[in-house]
Scaffold this motif. Structure first.
Motif, PDB file in Angstrom:
ATOM      1  N   LEU A 148       1.911 -11.610 -10.205  1.00  0.00           N
ATOM      2  CA  LEU A 148       1.144 -10.367 -10.231  1.00  0.00           C
ATOM      3  C   LEU A 148      -0.140 -10.514  -9.431  1.00  0.00           C
ATOM      4  CD1 LEU A 148       1.187  -7.531 -11.445  1.00  0.00           C
ATOM      5  CD2 LEU A 148      -0.131  -8.407 -13.379  1.00  0.00           C
ATOM      6  N   SER A 149      -0.787 -11.679  -9.496  1.00  0.00           N
ATOM      7  CA  SER A 149      -2.007 -11.906  -8.727  1.00  0.00           C
ATOM      8  C   SER A 149      -1.712 -11.900  -7.228  1.00  0.00           C
ATOM      9  CB  SER A 149      -2.645 -13.235  -9.138  1.00  0.00           C
ATOM     10  OG  SER A 149      -3.769 -13.511  -8.337  1.00  0.00           O
ATOM     11  N   GLY A 150      -0.593 -12.528  -6.863  1.00  0.00           N
ATOM     12  CA  GLY A 150      -0.227 -12.532  -5.440  1.00  0.00           C
ATOM     13  C   GLY A 150       0.081 -11.141  -4.920  1.00  0.00           C
ATOM     14  N   LEU A 151       0.774 -10.340  -5.761  1.00  0.00           N
ATOM     15  CA  LEU A 151       1.084  -8.969  -5.330  1.00  0.00           C
ATOM     16  C   LEU A 151      -0.186  -8.131  -5.220  1.00  0.00           C
ATOM     17  CD1 LEU A 151       4.334  -8.353  -7.404  1.00  0.00           C
ATOM     18  CD2 LEU A 151       4.151  -8.719  -4.943  1.00  0.00           C
ATOM     19  N   ASP A 152      -1.158  -8.382  -6.087  1.00  0.00           N
ATOM     20  CA  ASP A 152      -2.432  -7.658  -5.991  1.00  0.00           C
ATOM     21  C   ASP A 152      -3.141  -7.982  -4.682  1.00  0.00           C
ATOM     22  OD1 ASP A 152      -2.099  -6.356  -8.368  1.00  0.00           O
ATOM     23  OD2 ASP A 152      -3.158  -7.897  -9.551  1.00  0.00           O
ATOM     24  N   LYS A 153      -3.124  -9.238  -4.325  1.00  0.00           N
ATOM     25  CA  LYS A 153      -3.747  -9.610  -3.054  1.00  0.00           C
ATOM     26  C   LYS A 153      -3.026  -8.962  -1.866  1.00  0.00           C
ATOM     27  CE  LYS A 153      -5.550 -14.041  -4.692  1.00  0.00           C
ATOM     28  NZ  LYS A 153      -5.509 -15.519  -4.519  1.00  0.00           N
ATOM     29  N   GLN A 154      -1.674  -8.904  -1.909  1.00  0.00           N
ATOM     30  CA  GLN A 154      -0.929  -8.242  -0.841  1.00  0.00           C
ATOM     31  C   GLN A 154      -1.291  -6.766  -0.745  1.00  0.00           C
ATOM     32  OE1 GLN A 154       3.316  -8.980  -0.714  1.00  0.00           O
ATOM     33  NE2 GLN A 154       3.064 -11.045  -1.561  1.00  0.00           N
ATOM     34  N   LEU A 155      -1.410  -6.131  -1.925  1.00  0.00           N
ATOM     35  CA  LEU A 155      -1.789  -4.719  -1.922  1.00  0.00           C
ATOM     36  C   LEU A 155      -3.187  -4.525  -1.351  1.00  0.00           C
ATOM     37  CD1 LEU A 155      -0.390  -3.377  -5.315  1.00  0.00           C
ATOM     38  CD2 LEU A 155       0.279  -2.690  -3.016  1.00  0.00           C
ATOM     39  N   GLU A 156      -4.077  -5.455  -1.639  1.00  0.00           N
ATOM     40  CA  GLU A 156      -5.428  -5.340  -1.107  1.00  0.00           C
ATOM     41  C   GLU A 156      -5.425  -5.432   0.423  1.00  0.00           C
ATOM     42  OE1 GLU A 156      -9.800  -7.537  -1.539  1.00  0.00           O
ATOM     43  OE2 GLU A 156      -8.060  -8.207  -2.733  1.00  0.00           O
ATOM     44  N   VAL A 157      -4.626  -6.368   0.948  1.00  0.00           N
ATOM     45  CA  VAL A 157      -4.528  -6.495   2.412  1.00  0.00           C
ATOM     46  C   VAL A 157      -3.897  -5.260   3.024  1.00  0.00           C
ATOM     47  CG1 VAL A 157      -3.441  -7.808   4.264  1.00  0.00           C
ATOM     48  CG2 VAL A 157      -4.456  -9.010   2.335  1.00  0.00           C
ATOM     49  N   LEU A 158      -2.853  -4.734   2.360  1.00  0.00           N
ATOM     50  CA  LEU A 158      -2.188  -3.546   2.896  1.00  0.00           C
ATOM     51  C   LEU A 158      -3.111  -2.341   2.866  1.00  0.00           C
ATOM     52  CD1 LEU A 158       1.391  -3.997   1.378  1.00  0.00           C
ATOM     53  CD2 LEU A 158       0.702  -4.322   3.755  1.00  0.00           C
ATOM     54  N   ARG A 159      -3.929  -2.256   1.800  1.00  0.00           N
ATOM     55  CA  ARG A 159      -4.878  -1.129   1.738  1.00  0.00           C
ATOM     56  C   ARG A 159      -5.939  -1.264   2.840  1.00  0.00           C
ATOM     57  NH1 ARG A 159      -4.480  -2.202  -4.014  1.00  0.00           N
ATOM     58  NH2 ARG A 159      -3.217  -0.564  -5.018  1.00  0.00           N
ATOM     59  N   GLU A 160      -6.368  -2.533   3.102  1.00  0.00           N
ATOM     60  CA  GLU A 160      -7.328  -2.730   4.195  1.00  0.00           C
ATOM     61  C   GLU A 160      -6.703  -2.336   5.539  1.00  0.00           C
ATOM     62  OE1 GLU A 160      -8.505  -6.771   4.021  1.00  0.00           O
ATOM     63  OE2 GLU A 160      -9.797  -6.522   2.245  1.00  0.00           O
ATOM     64  N   ARG A 161      -5.442  -2.718   5.758  1.00  0.00           N
ATOM     65  CA  ARG A 161      -4.765  -2.334   6.994  1.00  0.00           C
ATOM     66  C   ARG A 161      -4.576  -0.824   7.067  1.00  0.00           C
ATOM     67  NH1 ARG A 161       0.610  -5.578   7.968  1.00  0.00           N
ATOM     68  NH2 ARG A 161       0.542  -4.124   9.743  1.00  0.00           N
ATOM     69  N   GLU A 162      -4.301  -0.227   5.923  1.00  0.00           N
ATOM     70  CA  GLU A 162      -4.157   1.224   5.893  1.00  0.00           C
ATOM     71  C   GLU A 162      -5.486   1.903   6.213  1.00  0.00           C
ATOM     72  OE1 GLU A 162      -1.794   4.301   3.000  1.00  0.00           O
ATOM     73  OE2 GLU A 162      -3.235   2.925   2.076  1.00  0.00           O
ATOM     74  N   GLN A 163      -6.588   1.286   5.712  1.00  0.00           N
ATOM     75  CA  GLN A 163      -7.898   1.852   6.003  1.00  0.00           C
ATOM     76  C   GLN A 163      -8.234   1.702   7.493  1.00  0.00           C
ATOM     77  OE1 GLN A 163      -9.540   3.545   3.765  1.00  0.00           O
ATOM     78  NE2 GLN A 163     -11.260   4.038   5.153  1.00  0.00           N
ATOM     79  N   GLU A 164      -7.732   0.614   8.114  1.00  0.00           N
ATOM     80  CA  GLU A 164      -7.987   0.411   9.538  1.00  0.00           C
ATOM     81  C   GLU A 164      -7.299   1.450  10.405  1.00  0.00           C
ATOM     82  OE1 GLU A 164      -6.746  -3.496  10.429  1.00  0.00           O
ATOM     83  OE2 GLU A 164      -8.501  -4.487   9.543  1.00  0.00           O
ATOM     84  N   LEU A 165      -6.268   2.103   9.855  1.00  0.00           N
ATOM     85  CA  LEU A 165      -5.596   3.148  10.628  1.00  0.00           C
ATOM     86  C   LEU A 165      -6.509   4.339  10.877  1.00  0.00           C
ATOM     87  CD1 LEU A 165      -2.020   3.107   9.040  1.00  0.00           C
ATOM     88  CD2 LEU A 165      -2.773   2.072  11.179  1.00  0.00           C
ATOM     89  N   LYS A 166      -7.617   4.402  10.173  1.00  0.00           N
ATOM     90  CA  LYS A 166      -8.626   5.427  10.441  1.00  0.00           C
ATOM     91  C   LYS A 166      -9.621   4.838  11.430  1.00  0.00           C
ATOM     92  CE  LYS A 166      -8.193   7.603   5.896  1.00  0.00           C
ATOM     93  NZ  LYS A 166      -8.911   8.007   4.662  1.00  0.00           N
ATOM     94  N   VAL A 167      -9.446   5.209  12.738  1.00  0.00           N
ATOM     95  CA  VAL A 167     -10.235   4.634  13.824  1.00  0.00           C
ATOM     96  C   VAL A 167     -11.579   5.344  13.875  1.00  0.00           C
ATOM     97  CG1 VAL A 167     -10.295   4.100  16.279  1.00  0.00           C
ATOM     98  CG2 VAL A 167      -8.102   4.185  15.072  1.00  0.00           C
ATOM     99  N   THR A 168     -12.663   4.571  13.853  1.00  0.00           N
ATOM    100  CA  THR A 168     -14.011   5.134  13.834  1.00  0.00           C
ATOM    101  C   THR A 168     -14.713   4.877  15.164  1.00  0.00           C
ATOM    102  OG1 THR A 168     -14.908   3.098  12.897  1.00  0.00           O
ATOM    103  CG2 THR A 168     -14.187   4.814  11.348  1.00  0.00           C
ATOM    104  N   SER A 169     -15.782   5.600  15.390  1.00  0.00           N
ATOM    105  CA  SER A 169     -16.571   5.446  16.608  1.00  0.00           C
ATOM    106  C   SER A 169     -17.468   4.227  16.483  1.00  0.00           C
ATOM    107  CB  SER A 169     -17.419   6.687  16.854  1.00  0.00           C
ATOM    108  OG  SER A 169     -18.286   6.489  17.953  1.00  0.00           O
ATOM    109  N   PRO A 170     -17.494   3.346  17.485  1.00  0.00           N
ATOM    110  CA  PRO A 170     -18.346   2.152  17.391  1.00  0.00           C
ATOM    111  C   PRO A 170     -19.815   2.460  17.619  1.00  0.00           C
ATOM    112  CG  PRO A 170     -17.201   2.185  19.496  1.00  0.00           C
ATOM    113  CD  PRO A 170     -16.672   3.347  18.714  1.00  0.00           C
TER     114      PRO A 170
END
Length: 695
Positions: A523-545
């Motif tokens: 369960l801890s490993g799956l939580d970490k995977q979800l955290e990484v996937l959520r970060e990658r999902e958040q990266e799909l929102k491209v922002t202005s530098p």
């Protein structure tokens, strides 16, 4: 009643004389017309036989051997001509006697018929004949075959008419001879002019082109080519009507091969469609060339030029012993239908002699040692003659002063460059991962008709990654399953501890504890995977530098629903209100001057530039940065990249004039120090000489 026949006879006689007068006028007109002898005598005989109501007629002309030969006739066989040998002998004797006389004769049928070859009229018809003479020269005889009978007055009329026609025929020959003399005089004038023109110059190519163009008009052919022998090599040097020869063409190559073959045999080639008597090697080469050129008739005339004085001294035997060396050949071509006249064959000898002499002179001139040097000295020597001496001295002084000035007078060395105007702070927005553009949170200038301003960190584009979405859903489902398994194990462990014996509780608790720890780790490993996937999902929102303006034109049309790859540039954002710079590219062959000046002046290296949108104004700046190495520019050329910073005043002026547009093309000059004015003007030539000549 007696007067009516007399009146009718008088009218008939008057009409006959009118017809005869018309006949004489027509023949007189024909005698002064530039027509051939065949046409003239055809018209004369046809009209004479018709006017006299004769049985036939003939024109006999003297041949080359001196005898009379029948050239034109109308129904001569009706008088017996050509039927019996004895008849023809006596008839020819009669015609010879008339030709040697000076008056027309009327010879009754079978008159003077004796045994042997005496002159007589062996036919059954009346012969009316008159000699054809031009001054004292005997030309021939005109005879008309008339039915026997008739009155003496009619016979005298026959005789007078034939005598008049013979005189008109004599006039025709006089006019024909005069025309031939005029044509011959004009021809000799053309030949004389041709000889003068081909000997005007000793330049080989000019002589060959003169022979080709002037000779074509003289020979009246469709094309005349000139081949020249130099040593053992043969080349086509000129073709009539052609300024430049394509020597790699198949037709030129085949023609040179054919000329070599003919010159090896040593005999002229006259081709008019019959190849039966040609040698096999000539026939093969000729057929290959005709397939390429499609000429109807072709003549190749070798041009030989031996020593004329030596040949005259040695005679014919000496001529053969000396052996003339070929200097070239004339190629005469006709592409139209076969000609009836033989003008090219008649004039080919004269044209060939003039051409051979001119080519021999040109070849001898070019064979002299150091001839190019001698020609150059001759051109320079013109200045040394007294009338031109002041001009030469003045020109020399001017040239010397110009050289000294080019060495001593200083000038600014300016190296040209090209580039574009850009904001100093400019960033590209890249795709963080693969995906498809799902949403665009900005309006493009094409849609809003205004600039698009964005803040730092503002979401510009949202991507959709189906693989990432699938992976997140899978991990979430797996986590829910593991969480349920963990809850079940925990409940079972509590229940077992309440009902079982001590030994059983200890064994069950130990086993369920191990299982519980395993599920917690999962369960801890799956939580970490979800955290990484959520970060990658958040990266799909491209922002202005940065905070600035979106420069990408028509972004919605460019990016909407478009699949992109990781690292792909999506948008360009620039701070247009801050500093600006000029991005320049200097060609690689000028990079050395710029790098040397950069080492000497550093950031004070001045640059002058103009905007192509406003070429009337010159702006100034200084080099801020020089790339450490050359690189390929947008035009795939090796260049040295420079960054030029604008002066504050120049920048303020450009902003006031609204001339600051990203990507504006710039033409610039980099001030690389002082050099001599000669080097400034000729540095490209000097650098090329150093590269290609001295290296």
């Amino acid at each position: 009643m007696a007067t009516e026949p007399s009146s009718a006879a008088a009218d008939s006689t008057g009409q006959t004389w009118e017809e005869i007068e018309v006949l004489v006028e027509e023949i007189a007109r024909f005698s002064k017309t530039p027509i051939s002898a065949r046409q003239f005598y055809t018209e004369l005989l046809d009209r004479a036989v018709h006017a006299l109501a004769a049985e036939g007629g003939a024109v006999w002309l003297r041949g080359a051997e001196g005898g009379l030969r029948m050239q034109y006739q109308i129904a001569a066989a009706s008088a017996g001509v050509g039927r019996q040998e004895q008849f023809d002998r006596t008839h020819l004797q009669l015609l010879a006697s008339i030709a040697n006389g000076r008056e027309a004769r009327l010879v009754p049928p079978h008159s003077g018929l004796v045994a042997g070859d005496a002159a007589a009229n062996p036919s059954d018809l009346l012969i009316v004949a008159a000699p054809l003479r031009a001054d004292d020269e005997i030309l021939g005889v005109l005879e008309v075959f008339q039915s026997p009978g008739g009155s003496p007055a009619a016979h005298r009329g026959y005789l007078q008419l034939v005598e008049v026609l013979a005189e008109l025929a004599s006039d025709f020959h006089r006019y024909l001879e005069l025309r031939e003399l005029r044509d011959r005089a004009a021809l000799w004038a053309q030949l004389d002019q041709f000889g003068q023109r081909v000997h005007e110059s000793l330049d080989l190519d000019r002589t060959a082109y003169t022979i080709a163009n002037e000779g074509r008009r003289l020979l009246d052919c469709d094309r005349l080519s000139v081949a020249v022998m130099r040593g053992r090599g043969l080349r086509i040097r000129a073709v009539s009507g052609v300024d430049h020869l394509e020597r790699r063409s198949n037709s030129i190559r085949l023609l040179e091969q054919l000329v070599r073959t003919v010159m090896n045999i040593g005999e002229p080639l006259w081709f008019n469609g019959d190849q039966q008597e040609l040698p096999p090697q000539v026939e093969n080469a000729l057929q290959l060339y005709l397939d390429e050129s499609h000429a109807r008739t072709l003549a190749i005339l070798p041009l030989t030029a031996g020593d004329d004085a030596a040949r005259d001294a040695a005679g014919d035997a000496g001529h053969d012993a000396l052996g003339e060396q070929p200097v070239g050949a004339l190629i005469v071509e006709q592409f139209s239908a076969h000609r009836e006249d033989d003008t090219p064959r008649k004039l080919a000898g004269v044209v060939g002699r003039h051409s051979a002499s001119a080519l021999r002179s040109s070849l001898s001139y070019h064979a002299l040692p150091l001839m190019p040097v001698m020609r150059a000295v001759g051109r320079v020597g013109w200045f040394a003659r007294w009338p031109q001496a002041p001009i030469a001295i003045g020109a020399g002084l001017v040239l010397l002063l110009a050289v000294v000035a080019m060495i001593l007078v200083p000038a600014e060395l300016q190296i040209g460059a090209r580039g574009e105007m850009q904001p100093s702070l400019r960033r590209q927005v890249f795709a963080p991962s693969d995906g498809v553009v799902d949403r665009l949170f900005i309006a493009s200038p094409a849609e809003s008709d205004a600039v698009v301003l964005v803040d730092s960190g503002q979401v510009l584009v949202e991507l959709d990654n189906s693989e990432l979405r699938y992976e997140k859903t899978r991990v979430e489902g797996q986590r829910q399953t593991v969480a349920k398994q963990l809850a079940t194990v925990q409940w079972t462990r509590r229940a077992a501890s309440a009902s079982a014996s001590a030994s059983e509780r200890e064994a069950s608790s130990q086993e369920l504890g191990v299982r519980e720890e395993e599920l917690k780790e999962q369960l801890s490993g799956l939580d970490k995977q979800l955290e990484v996937l959520r970060e990658r999902e958040q990266e799909l929102k491209v922002t202005s530098p940065i905070t600035g303006e979106v420069l990408t034109w028509d972004a919605s049309q460019l990016l909407d629903a478009r699949p992109v790859r990781r690292g792909q540039a999506l948008l360009t954002v620039a701070d247009v209100d801050g500093d600006w710079l000029v991005d320049l590219y200097v060609p690689d062959h000028h990079a050395g001057h710029v790098t040397q000046a950069w080492k000497e002046h550093g950031t004070k290296l001045p640059v002058e530039f103009k905007l192509k949108s406003d070429p009337g104004v010159t702006h100034r700046g200084a080099v801020q940065e020089v790339s450490p190495a050359t690189q390929l520019d947008d035009q795939r050329q090796v260049s040295l990249r420079l960054k030029v910073k604008l002066d504050a005043e120049e920048l303020a002026e450009l902003k006031r004039n609204n001339d600051l547009r990203p990507g504006t093309t710039v033409v610039a000059n980099v001030q690389c120090g002082t050099r001599s004015i000669g080097y400034v003007w000729l540095h490209d030539l000097i650098d090329a000489a150093r590269t290609w000549v001295l290296f």
